[in-house]
Scaffold this motif. Structure first.
Motif, PDB file in Angstrom:
ATOM      1  N   PRO A 221       0.804  -1.230   0.000  1.00  0.00           N
ATOM      2  CA  PRO A 221       0.000   0.000   0.000  1.00  0.00           C
ATOM      3  C   PRO A 221       0.838   1.281   0.000  1.00  0.00           C
ATOM      4  CG  PRO A 221      -0.158  -1.122   2.128  1.00  0.00           C
ATOM      5  CD  PRO A 221       0.556  -2.055   1.190  1.00  0.00           C
TER       6      PRO A 221
ATOM      7  N   PHE B 133      -6.147  -4.649   6.119  1.00  0.00           N
ATOM      8  CA  PHE B 133      -7.321  -4.936   6.950  1.00  0.00           C
ATOM      9  C   PHE B 133      -7.391  -6.407   7.357  1.00  0.00           C
ATOM     10  CE2 PHE B 133      -8.412  -0.938   5.043  1.00  0.00           C
ATOM     11  CZ  PHE B 133      -8.942  -0.250   6.121  1.00  0.00           C
TER      12      PHE B 133
ATOM     13  N   LYS C 127     -12.388  -5.115   5.950  1.00  0.00           N
ATOM     14  CA  LYS C 127     -13.529  -4.377   5.398  1.00  0.00           C
ATOM     15  C   LYS C 127     -13.284  -4.007   3.943  1.00  0.00           C
ATOM     16  CE  LYS C 127     -12.695   0.575   6.221  1.00  0.00           C
ATOM     17  NZ  LYS C 127     -13.209   1.846   6.704  1.00  0.00           N
ATOM     18  N   GLN C 128     -12.033  -3.938   3.544  1.00  0.00           N
ATOM     19  CA  GLN C 128     -11.738  -3.359   2.233  1.00  0.00           C
ATOM     20  C   GLN C 128     -10.373  -3.827   1.755  1.00  0.00           C
ATOM     21  OE1 GLN C 128     -12.077   0.870   2.629  1.00  0.00           O
ATOM     22  NE2 GLN C 128     -10.902   1.352   0.813  1.00  0.00           N
ATOM     23  N   SER C 129     -10.260  -4.100   0.452  1.00  0.00           N
ATOM     24  CA  SER C 129      -8.944  -4.369  -0.124  1.00  0.00           C
ATOM     25  C   SER C 129      -8.292  -3.028  -0.413  1.00  0.00           C
ATOM     26  CB  SER C 129      -9.066  -5.100  -1.457  1.00  0.00           C
ATOM     27  OG  SER C 129      -9.830  -6.256  -1.333  1.00  0.00           O
ATOM     28  N   VAL C 130      -7.014  -2.879  -0.072  1.00  0.00           N
ATOM     29  CA  VAL C 130      -6.385  -1.585  -0.309  1.00  0.00           C
ATOM     30  C   VAL C 130      -5.919  -1.417  -1.755  1.00  0.00           C
ATOM     31  CG1 VAL C 130      -5.725  -1.223   2.097  1.00  0.00           C
ATOM     32  CG2 VAL C 130      -4.114  -2.338   0.534  1.00  0.00           C
ATOM     33  N   ASP C 131      -6.040  -2.466  -2.578  1.00  0.00           N
ATOM     34  CA  ASP C 131      -5.742  -2.282  -4.004  1.00  0.00           C
ATOM     35  C   ASP C 131      -7.026  -1.940  -4.775  1.00  0.00           C
ATOM     36  OD1 ASP C 131      -6.792  -4.846  -3.679  1.00  0.00           O
ATOM     37  OD2 ASP C 131      -5.287  -5.857  -4.905  1.00  0.00           O
ATOM     38  N   SER C 132      -8.018  -2.825  -4.698  1.00  0.00           N
ATOM     39  CA  SER C 132      -9.239  -2.577  -5.484  1.00  0.00           C
ATOM     40  C   SER C 132     -10.256  -1.707  -4.753  1.00  0.00           C
ATOM     41  CB  SER C 132      -9.869  -3.910  -5.894  1.00  0.00           C
ATOM     42  OG  SER C 132     -10.134  -4.686  -4.741  1.00  0.00           O
ATOM     43  N   ASP C 133     -10.040  -1.444  -3.460  1.00  0.00           N
ATOM     44  CA  ASP C 133     -10.892  -0.502  -2.710  1.00  0.00           C
ATOM     45  C   ASP C 133     -12.381  -0.760  -2.883  1.00  0.00           C
ATOM     46  OD1 ASP C 133      -9.013   1.040  -1.357  1.00  0.00           O
ATOM     47  OD2 ASP C 133      -8.764   2.467  -2.994  1.00  0.00           O
ATOM     48  N   ARG C 134     -12.807  -2.025  -2.876  1.00  0.00           N
ATOM     49  CA  ARG C 134     -14.218  -2.278  -3.184  1.00  0.00           C
ATOM     50  C   ARG C 134     -15.143  -2.315  -1.972  1.00  0.00           C
ATOM     51  NH1 ARG C 134     -12.507  -6.056  -8.060  1.00  0.00           N
ATOM     52  NH2 ARG C 134     -11.935  -7.459  -6.389  1.00  0.00           N
ATOM     53  N   ASN C 135     -14.665  -2.904  -0.878  1.00  0.00           N
ATOM     54  CA  ASN C 135     -15.508  -2.948   0.316  1.00  0.00           C
ATOM     55  C   ASN C 135     -16.835  -3.663   0.048  1.00  0.00           C
ATOM     56  OD1 ASN C 135     -16.831  -2.400   2.757  1.00  0.00           O
ATOM     57  ND2 ASN C 135     -15.884  -0.395   2.947  1.00  0.00           N
ATOM     58  N   GLN C 136     -16.778  -4.860  -0.493  1.00  0.00           N
ATOM     59  CA  GLN C 136     -17.989  -5.600  -0.855  1.00  0.00           C
ATOM     60  C   GLN C 136     -17.994  -7.051  -0.381  1.00  0.00           C
ATOM     61  OE1 GLN C 136     -18.395  -5.828  -5.104  1.00  0.00           O
ATOM     62  NE2 GLN C 136     -18.363  -3.617  -5.407  1.00  0.00           N
TER      63      GLN C 136
ATOM     64  N   PRO D 136     -23.972  -3.826  -1.053  1.00  0.00           N
ATOM     65  CA  PRO D 136     -23.446  -5.132  -1.498  1.00  0.00           C
ATOM     66  C   PRO D 136     -24.357  -6.289  -1.087  1.00  0.00           C
ATOM     67  CG  PRO D 136     -21.721  -3.842  -0.421  1.00  0.00           C
ATOM     68  CD  PRO D 136     -23.025  -3.127  -0.173  1.00  0.00           C
TER      69      PRO D 136
ATOM     70  N   SER E 156     -18.424  -0.130  -6.784  1.00  0.00           N
ATOM     71  CA  SER E 156     -18.262   0.721  -5.601  1.00  0.00           C
ATOM     72  C   SER E 156     -17.702   2.073  -6.004  1.00  0.00           C
ATOM     73  CB  SER E 156     -17.278   0.092  -4.611  1.00  0.00           C
ATOM     74  OG  SER E 156     -17.763  -1.136  -4.131  1.00  0.00           O
TER      75      SER E 156
ATOM     76  N   ARG F 109     -14.568   4.446 -11.729  1.00  0.00           N
ATOM     77  CA  ARG F 109     -14.388   4.399 -10.276  1.00  0.00           C
ATOM     78  C   ARG F 109     -12.908   4.451  -9.922  1.00  0.00           C
ATOM     79  NH1 ARG F 109     -12.900  -0.567  -7.855  1.00  0.00           N
ATOM     80  NH2 ARG F 109     -13.551   0.503  -5.970  1.00  0.00           N
TER      81      ARG F 109
ATOM     82  N   LEU G 154      -9.553   3.565  -7.553  1.00  0.00           N
ATOM     83  CA  LEU G 154      -9.043   2.497  -6.707  1.00  0.00           C
ATOM     84  C   LEU G 154      -7.578   2.773  -6.402  1.00  0.00           C
ATOM     85  CD1 LEU G 154      -8.733  -0.714  -8.909  1.00  0.00           C
ATOM     86  CD2 LEU G 154      -9.529   1.435  -9.814  1.00  0.00           C
ATOM     87  N   TRP G 155      -6.898   1.850  -5.738  1.00  0.00           N
ATOM     88  CA  TRP G 155      -5.520   2.096  -5.298  1.00  0.00           C
ATOM     89  C   TRP G 155      -5.403   3.485  -4.657  1.00  0.00           C
ATOM     90  CZ3 TRP G 155      -4.992  -1.471  -9.590  1.00  0.00           C
ATOM     91  CH2 TRP G 155      -4.238  -2.611  -9.269  1.00  0.00           C
TER      92      TRP G 155
ATOM     93  N   GLN H 190      -8.490   7.250   2.473  1.00  0.00           N
ATOM     94  CA  GLN H 190      -8.869   6.053   1.716  1.00  0.00           C
ATOM     95  C   GLN H 190      -9.871   5.213   2.475  1.00  0.00           C
ATOM     96  OE1 GLN H 190      -5.674   3.224   1.303  1.00  0.00           O
ATOM     97  NE2 GLN H 190      -6.635   2.136  -0.399  1.00  0.00           N
TER      98      GLN H 190
ATOM     99  N   GLN I  61      -2.676   7.507   1.583  1.00  0.00           N
ATOM    100  CA  GLN I  61      -3.998   7.133   2.102  1.00  0.00           C
ATOM    101  C   GLN I  61      -4.768   8.355   2.592  1.00  0.00           C
ATOM    102  OE1 GLN I  61      -1.139   5.671   3.238  1.00  0.00           O
ATOM    103  NE2 GLN I  61      -1.245   3.552   2.566  1.00  0.00           N
TER     104      GLN I  61
END
Ligand SMILES: Cc1cc2nc3c(=O)[nH]c(=O)nc-3n(C[C@H](O)[C@H](O)[C@H](O)COP(=O)(O)OP(=O)(O)OC[C@H]3O[C@@H](n4cnc5c(N)ncnc54)[C@H](O)[C@@H]3O)c2cc1C
Ligand SMILES: Nc1ncnc2c1ncn2[C@@H]1O[C@H](COP(=O)(O)O)[C@@H](O)[C@H]1O
Lengths: 248, 324
Positions: free
Chosen positions: A13, A38, A116-125, B106, B118, B133, B135-136, B252, B272
């Motif tokens: 990250p 996370f 809660k969230q991936s720090v690469d794809s930032d999806r939170n799903q 979701p 998202s 969207r 990301l990163w 972030q 971040q």
């Protein structure tokens, strides 16, 4: 108590990502990979739960065989065994959730702890999707977790403050920052981890079609802000904010 | 005909402004898809919020006012929204990227077997519906396409401006038949009470970092914010250190904000953190380290000791008759 926890292999990250010039992805040469931040909190919490209530911590990762490194890290922290769902496919959170749902059916854990969230794809799903597919209750963005009498009491970080939700087990919990302080793997832990069981499954074994529901067409850089300038004093700052930026 | 359904958010019956920006996104999407823009609002004693969202530019509001929805639970809200989506013929379901939306949407997507996007920042149609969207930590933007018939989206509301107030659209009370669940309970909500505007709505934000060294020292940041009728923000390190409550965290994994004016005080500018405030119109950085990365995104940088510069700034603004 059987605890299932998930770890995703992500790009470091703190690294600045570089894009391929043709817009098909990021440059992966010389890139370092880590366990999703996370998930470190999730693994730590899983180990603490086991220390308190007894039982087993099973770590699952979906991805290429390289994800074994992140599973070993979790095993070195104190998790008991690992499962890698091996696939080279581009994965959306939905495919991951459907794969995990099958793993959960096989393993029947009492509680599932994720990031809660991936720090690469930032999806939170993924956690919420998994809870939907299993029809389990969910408690996202956890900063505290207590388990007693078949229920989890979860402190959650939400807009406007904090809230407490109780969910009946089995349930899906997703970890926020401030849930705990993840431990570092000790040297003996790392040695032990090498001997811990790590099984491999494939999407075919689990009967899941991982075709993406969300297809990425283009990767591009955002508009960069242009660098501003340094002012010499508070007086100059007030002047530029008034006259130039017209911000006050 | 496929319609669009906005899941509106309120707190104790008071509509959150992020709902209005989500309607603005839905109207933008409707240009690309055709169809009506509907709103779903669940809660108890919500007549005020229903009336307000009816003037947001939507075509119709469906609401269920019931004790079952008096407190928010993803487990009760999900089947109700799914029902409203199905009966209204809505195939694009969207909500704000707030903690409420991130928790709920979701789960709805899972139940509808819908692909989910998202944090959408753009929507258009060029031979297929496309979304952009970030990301990163905002360092990459992707264009994505959803291949399922139903699509679920959370909206980065800072990218969409609420539409001018319209004449009220029709509202319809619905009965989804959803009852209380036995496997999830709302226990409590501990609200951080504040007279200040919400971070996501504020025109001015003064944010402090670990360099402030204590909760007491956040007082000078708050004083400047109050003078400018702004909100107070914080870096993760400041929240982790106990100087500031979690609701102030920007970044972030905290709130994403885009005020007209953002002060970063004693914040180094980690990627971040930047992810949550890079969209601000004007950024001012006050930091004693001239090499701090925050200066690379700041419009105006002041290399100074915050303990000296911030009180001086507040006092001189007051003297010049600026602010409250
Ligand atoms: C998964 C993950 C998620 C994260 N999410 C977020 C997020 O959402 N938001 C976020 O903010 N961070 C987030 N972080 C943390 C981020 O990486 C940084 O650690 C954090 O932003 C640093 O906060 P800071 O700038 O306050 O502290 P520091 O980096 O310690 O900087 C303090 C600054 O204060 C300056 N300073 C010290 N004293 C003074 C003084 N007297 N006067 C003026 N300046 C002074 C110093 O020069 C320094 O630049 C995340 C990290 C991870 C791994
Ligand atoms: N490929 C994966 N393997 C294992 N866990 C994952 C994977 N993708 C997502 N997760 C889990 O789901 C959480 C949320 O991810 P996301 O929905 O991608 O933001 C992560 O913190 C992980 O715990």
């Amino acid at each position: 108590m059987k605890i299932l926890t998930t770890v995703k292999r992500v790009t470091d990250p703190d690294m600045k990502v570089k894009l391929k010039s043709d817009g098909t992805g990021i440059v992966t040469d010389n890139v370092e990979y880590k366990m999703n931040s996370f998930d470190e909190y999730g693994v730590e919490e899983a180990i603490r739960l086991k220390d308190k209530h007894g039982g087993e911590v099973v770590v699952v990762s979906v991805g290429t065989s390289d994800s074994a490194t992140q599973i070993r890290t979790a095993l070195a922290m104190g998790a008991d065994r690992g499962i890698i769902v091996e696939t080279g496919a581009n994965l959306d959170s939905d495919a991951v959730a459907r794969l995990l749902a099958e793993v959960v059916q096989k393993e029947a854990p009492d509680i599932i702890i994720m990031g809660k969230q991936s720090v690469d794809s930032d999806r939170n799903q993924t956690g919420q999707l998994l809870a939907a597919y299993l029809d389990y209750p969910q408690a996202t963005f956890a900063f505290s977790l207590e388990v007693a009498d078949g229920w989890a009491s979860v402190g959650r970080e939400v807009d406007g403050g904090t809230s407490v939700k109780r969910v009946k087990l089995p349930a899906v919990i997703t970890a926020d920052l401030r849930l705990n302080e993840p431990r570092y793997a000790s040297l003996p832990g790392i040695m032990k981890a090498k001997k811990k069981q790590l099984d491999t499954l494939t999407p075919d074994d689990l009967g899941v079609d991982v075709t993406e529901r969300v297809k990425v067409l283009v990767y591009e850089a955002p508009d960069e802000r242009k660098a501003g300038r340094i002012v010499a004093s508070v007086d100059e700052l007030i002047t530029v904010l008034r006259n130039e930026a017209k911000a006050i | 005909m496929s319609n669009i359904l906005v899941v509106a958010e309120h707190q104790n019956g008071k509509l959150r402004k992020v709902s209005l920006a989500t309607v603005a996104f839905a109207k933008e999407a409707a240009k690309a898809t055709g169809g009506q823009v509907y709103v779903a609002l669940l809660g108890h004693n919500i007549s005020g919020a229903v009336a307000e969202i009816a003037t947001s530019g939507a075509d119709k509001v469906f609401f269920e006012d019931s004790p079952v929805f008096a407190t928010y639970l993803a487990e009760t809200y999900t089947p109700a929204i799914v029902k409203i989506a199905q009966t209204s013929g809505s195939t694009l379901i969207c909500g704000p990227s707030s903690t409420f939306g991130k928790d709920l949407l979701p789960r709805i997507a899972g139940k509808l077997n819908a692909g989910m996007v998202s944090d959408a920042i753009a929507v258009w149609n060029d031979g297929g519906l496309k979304f952009k969207r970030p990301l990163w930590a905002g360092n990459v933007i992707t264009t994505v396409e959803v291949t399922t018939p139903s699509k679920v989206v959370t909206v980065r509301t800072t990218e969409f401006e609420a539409l001018p107030e319209s004449a009220p659209c029709p509202t319809e009370a619905v009965a989804t038949g959803v009852t209380a669940v036995e496997n999830a309970q709302f226990v409590s909500f501990d609200q951080v009470k504040s007279e200040r505007p919400e971070l996501t709505d504020a025109a001015v934000i003064v944010a402090g970092g670990r360099g402030l060294k204590s909760a007491e020292n956040f007082g000078m940041v708050a004083e400047l914010a109050d003078l400018l009728r702004g909100a107070v923000g914080a870096s993760r390190a400041a929240v982790d250190s106990g100087y500031a409550p979690n609701v102030w965290q920007i970044g972030q994994t905290g709130k994403v904000v885009a005020p007209d004016l953002y002060f970063a005080v004693a914040i180094s500018g980690a990627i971040q953190h930047l992810a949550g405030m890079k969209g601000s119109k004007c950024i001012v950085a006050i930091n004693k380290d001239a090499e701090a990365p925050i200066f690379q995104v700041a419009d105006y940088g002041l290399v100074a000791d915050a303990f000296q510069a911030v009180p001086e700034l507040t006092q001189k603004l007051k003297a010049a008759g600026i602010g409250a």
